[in-house]
Scaffold this motif. Structure first.
Motif, PDB file in Angstrom:
ATOM      1  N   MET A  72      -6.318  -3.910   6.909  1.00 56.44           N
ATOM      2  CA  MET A  72      -6.580  -5.282   6.470  1.00 56.44           C
ATOM      3  C   MET A  72      -5.979  -6.285   7.450  1.00 56.44           C
ATOM      4  SD  MET A  72      -5.945  -4.901   2.362  1.00 56.44           S
ATOM      5  CE  MET A  72      -6.267  -6.635   1.992  1.00 56.44           C
ATOM      6  N   VAL A  73      -4.747  -6.032   7.857  1.00 58.57           N
ATOM      7  CA  VAL A  73      -4.071  -6.951   8.773  1.00 58.57           C
ATOM      8  C   VAL A  73      -4.659  -6.846  10.173  1.00 58.57           C
ATOM      9  CG1 VAL A  73      -1.865  -7.514   9.868  1.00 58.57           C
ATOM     10  CG2 VAL A  73      -1.948  -6.957   7.415  1.00 58.57           C
ATOM     11  N   ARG A  74      -4.737  -5.637  10.705  1.00 59.20           N
ATOM     12  CA  ARG A  74      -5.222  -5.471  12.079  1.00 59.20           C
ATOM     13  C   ARG A  74      -6.631  -6.009  12.259  1.00 59.20           C
ATOM     14  NH1 ARG A  74      -7.074   0.213  14.444  1.00 59.20           N
ATOM     15  NH2 ARG A  74      -8.920  -0.469  13.267  1.00 59.20           N
ATOM     16  N   ARG A 125       2.770  -3.192  11.728  1.00 56.94           N
ATOM     17  CA  ARG A 125       2.070  -2.371  12.718  1.00 56.94           C
ATOM     18  C   ARG A 125       0.657  -2.913  12.949  1.00 56.94           C
ATOM     19  NH1 ARG A 125       0.441   4.070  12.138  1.00 56.94           N
ATOM     20  NH2 ARG A 125      -0.525   4.266  14.211  1.00 56.94           N
ATOM     21  N   GLY A 126       0.009  -3.345  11.881  1.00 55.47           N
ATOM     22  CA  GLY A 126      -1.317  -3.934  12.030  1.00 55.47           C
ATOM     23  C   GLY A 126      -1.277  -5.197  12.865  1.00 55.47           C
ATOM     24  N   LEU A 127      -0.252  -6.026  12.658  1.00 54.57           N
ATOM     25  CA  LEU A 127      -0.068  -7.241  13.451  1.00 54.57           C
ATOM     26  C   LEU A 127       0.129  -6.895  14.921  1.00 54.57           C
ATOM     27  CD1 LEU A 127       0.444 -10.313  13.651  1.00 54.57           C
ATOM     28  CD2 LEU A 127       2.832  -9.857  13.074  1.00 54.57           C
ATOM     29  N   ARG A 128       0.982  -5.902  15.183  1.00 55.11           N
ATOM     30  CA  ARG A 128       1.245  -5.490  16.568  1.00 55.11           C
ATOM     31  C   ARG A 128      -0.012  -4.969  17.248  1.00 55.11           C
ATOM     32  NH1 ARG A 128       4.233  -0.011  16.892  1.00 55.11           N
ATOM     33  NH2 ARG A 128       2.078   0.576  16.399  1.00 55.11           N
ATOM     34  N   ASP A 129      -0.760  -4.110  16.553  1.00 53.52           N
ATOM     35  CA  ASP A 129      -1.948  -3.518  17.168  1.00 53.52           C
ATOM     36  C   ASP A 129      -3.056  -4.544  17.364  1.00 53.52           C
ATOM     37  OD1 ASP A 129      -0.621  -1.149  17.315  1.00 53.52           O
ATOM     38  OD2 ASP A 129      -1.824  -0.097  15.799  1.00 53.52           O
TER      39      ASP A 129
END
Length: 296
Positions: free
Chosen positions: A232-234, A281-285
């Motif tokens: 959802m985030v990524r 992790r989604g934000l980082r990726d």
């Protein structure tokens, strides 16, 4: 069919159903849908849970993927099979979705009306989902229609392209909406139609004894596993990189809904720390442009 070569071909609608650990009632759902479509393509997304013998009462083709490709990969495989069968339109459905009798005919009527008005239509979509009216733009067009329940033009799909399989799951429909509109296509609502979409019973999100309302809508608690939070985030943030031009207001609105959903799921989930790590992790990726599947 008319023998006049200049006469338009009659629509051929094929249902494409994405299945992952297919539920026991899927054969009954497909049998119920059969009168509305020429045939059904069921894509077993790497779970080997679909037995063609259970669907022998109506024209059905089973595509068995050897590994889990996610909803985008499953739909792409199903649409390709439907196209090989001469489909002019596909009705894409999740395994837990149901449309009412007459939906396909009504959707085709919407296509005829829109095309007669000069609109390049990629899909006709349900007006409500679980009896809740979908969000629409000021002109009445769907804001961000979910993929399940869309009656899609195969010719338009050929122009817009396949679903973004590097998204795997989540935001696949949102990405397609923006890409289709960027290519000059539109979506339209099928008046009076509803999509049954079983996701379990959500529980009201209560704060100080009152049902919380944010961004104009009552909020419910619906648990997402951490890997879903990651996607959802990524994927939600990746939409900005791919489709920011001309879509700023749309992206701000859609991202606000996503952040509210993720935040409250994280705060109220029993595994909130795993949820937080998945979101980060989604934000980082997303920042790194890292896409594709991850291990749950």
């Amino acid at each position: 069919m008319s023998s006049d070569p200049a006469a338009p071909l009659s629509p051929v609608v094929v249902a494409v159903v994405a299945a992952h650990n297919a539920p026991a009632d899927l054969p009954a759902r497909c049998a119920e849908l059969a009168p509305q479509v020429a045939s059904t393509v069921i894509v077993d997304d790497g779970t080997f849970s679909v037995d063609a013998a259970d669907y022998a009462s109506h024209p059905t083709h089973v595509v068995s993927l050897q590994e889990n490709r996610g909803i985008a990969g499953a739909l792409n495989a199903g649409v390709a099979r439907a196209r090989s069968q001469g489909a002019t339109h596909v009705l894409v459905l999740d395994q837990d979705s149901r449309v009412a009798p007459g939906y396909v005919a009504a959707g085709l009527d919407v296509f005829r009306a829109e095309e007669a008005a000069g609109v390049r239509l990629v899909a006709a979509v349900p007006e409500t989902v679980e009896n809740e009216r979908i969000t629409v733009l000021r002109d009445g067009r769907p804001f961000d229609p979910i993929q399940s329940g869309q009656l899609m033009s195969v010719a338009a799909i050929a122009q817009v392209g396949a679903f973004a399989d590097d998204f795997v799951i989540d935001s696949v429909d949102s990405e397609y909406t923006l890409r289709a509109r960027g290519a000059g296509y539109e979506f339209a609502v099928v008046p009076g139609s509803d999509l049954e979409h079983t996701l379990g019973e959500p529980s009201p999100l209560v704060l100080f004894g009152r049902h919380l309302t944010l961004l104009g809508k009552p909020r419910f608690r619906r648990y997402h596993r951490p890997f879903r939070t990651y996607y959802m985030v990524r994927n939600g943030l990746t939409l900005w990189r791919r489709h920011h031009r001309g879509n700023l207001g749309w992206l701000v609105h859609r991202t606000a809904f996503m952040l509210v959903d993720v935040s409250f799921n994280t705060l109220t989930a029993p595994d909130r720390w795993q949820q937080l790590r998945a979101g980060l992790r989604g934000l980082r990726d997303a920042a790194r442009g890292r896409m594709g599947a991850i291990r749950p």
